[in-house]
Design a protein around this motif. Sequence first.
Motif, PDB file in Angstrom:
ATOM      1  N   LEU A 291       2.151   3.913   7.988  1.00 12.72           N
ATOM      2  CA  LEU A 291       1.026   3.183   7.408  1.00 12.72           C
ATOM      3  C   LEU A 291      -0.305   3.667   7.959  1.00 12.72           C
ATOM      4  N   ARG A 294      -1.341   6.606   6.006  1.00 11.15           N
ATOM      5  CA  ARG A 294      -1.917   6.204   4.717  1.00 11.15           C
ATOM      6  C   ARG A 294      -3.378   5.807   4.879  1.00 11.15           C
ATOM      7  N   PHE A 295      -3.644   4.970   5.882  1.00 14.61           N
ATOM      8  CA  PHE A 295      -5.022   4.543   6.118  1.00 14.61           C
ATOM      9  C   PHE A 295      -5.925   5.745   6.376  1.00 14.61           C
ATOM     10  N   HIS A 298      -6.727   7.565   3.191  1.00 16.89           N
ATOM     11  CA  HIS A 298      -7.702   6.855   2.367  1.00 16.89           C
ATOM     12  C   HIS A 298      -9.100   6.920   2.980  1.00 16.89           C
ATOM     13  N   THR A 370      -4.594   0.872   1.474  1.00 16.07           N
ATOM     14  CA  THR A 370      -3.348   0.867   2.229  1.00 16.07           C
ATOM     15  C   THR A 370      -2.528  -0.378   1.905  1.00 16.07           C
TER      16      THR A 370
END
Length: 393
Positions: A291, A294-295, A298, A370
């Motif tokens: 995760l 992902r952050f 982004h 996210t």
Amino acid sequence: MNPTFEDDVHAELRAAVAERADSLWRVAMGLHDDPEYAFAEHRAAALLAGGLAEAGFAVERGVAGLPTAFTARSGRGRPAVALLIEYDALPGLGHACGHNLIAAAGLGAALALRSVLGESAGCVMAVGTPAEERGGGKVLEAEAGVFDEVDAALMFHPGVHSWTRAPLTAQVQYRVAFHGRAAHPTGNPTEGVDALAALIELFNVLTALGRRLPEASHIQGIITDGGTATNIVPERAEGLFGLRAATTSALEDLVGQLRTAAEGVALATGTQAEVERATLRYDHFRDSAVLSERFAGHLSRAGIELTPPEPGVYLGSSDIGNVSTRVPAIHPFVAIMDDGSDHTPEFAAAAASPRARTVLLAAAGALACTAADVLLHAGLRDEAWARHRSGGQ
């Protein structure tokens, strides 16, 4: 879920944050100009919970028995994602840890998610978490079950580094009191048992112990009671000790060493030692790498690049650690200044700077994207949970 749809959702979420840029900055500055402290953040909690209620979130105040804690839900059931909102300040320094930005970013992400996804994708929960600095609101919320039906807990933290994950240690404070016997230091000195001398000896023992502790472990103490007058042998003396370690297990070992040292000093000095925990324990932070990646991806769309933390550098402790033991969690750092440290007047000023506004909006967008990934992708949730349950990053 095809890439075009996913890209469209992300673009809509970033646009929804951008539409709220001025209002989110007003929230951040309102908190910055009106700092409140541990478990007394009444105006901050009312401002944030009120804004979520106005947007259609179902707000519950006073969760976990804490007057300034709240949850705000859009949608019900699973999948579910929690956006963690901090808003306490530091006495004497105000928002010198940037919690005003954390609060506004979590708020912005939650509002954007509701406006773009509605309630059909699952549950978006904004969690108001008081007293991160001096109390541990998240510890109490976790123990009360606030995160029991959540698939991920997301937040960011402003800092002086831009790192994908937070190297946060476990920490706790203990109070150690020695009990001796009062006497006149001249009239009957042999009748006295000096509790302060025992406490000072404990500091000496802990100094020696500190030379062989593992990386990230340390004990820092202060004297909170050293007696009442110079012409009385102190019958009681007390110290407060902060303990930190890289892992929760290592912290418990350190607590055991503190107890052993205090008992040994008491035996050697003819005093009695009393050792008791003075605060809630913060567990070390367990990052959900899948995760966090992902952050970071982004956030890079906003021109901010995150890197892994520097080996051997630790950035304190936080009650997010206790949440991360229960659900996959992220706590990346995003720099709002390049030199110095948080918990300083300079950092408080940086938390109200133009750069802080840029970071706030970028982080809010990355958090929203996210969270949407968690809600819309079962495979991502499964991977995050599998790594979490295995103890991996």
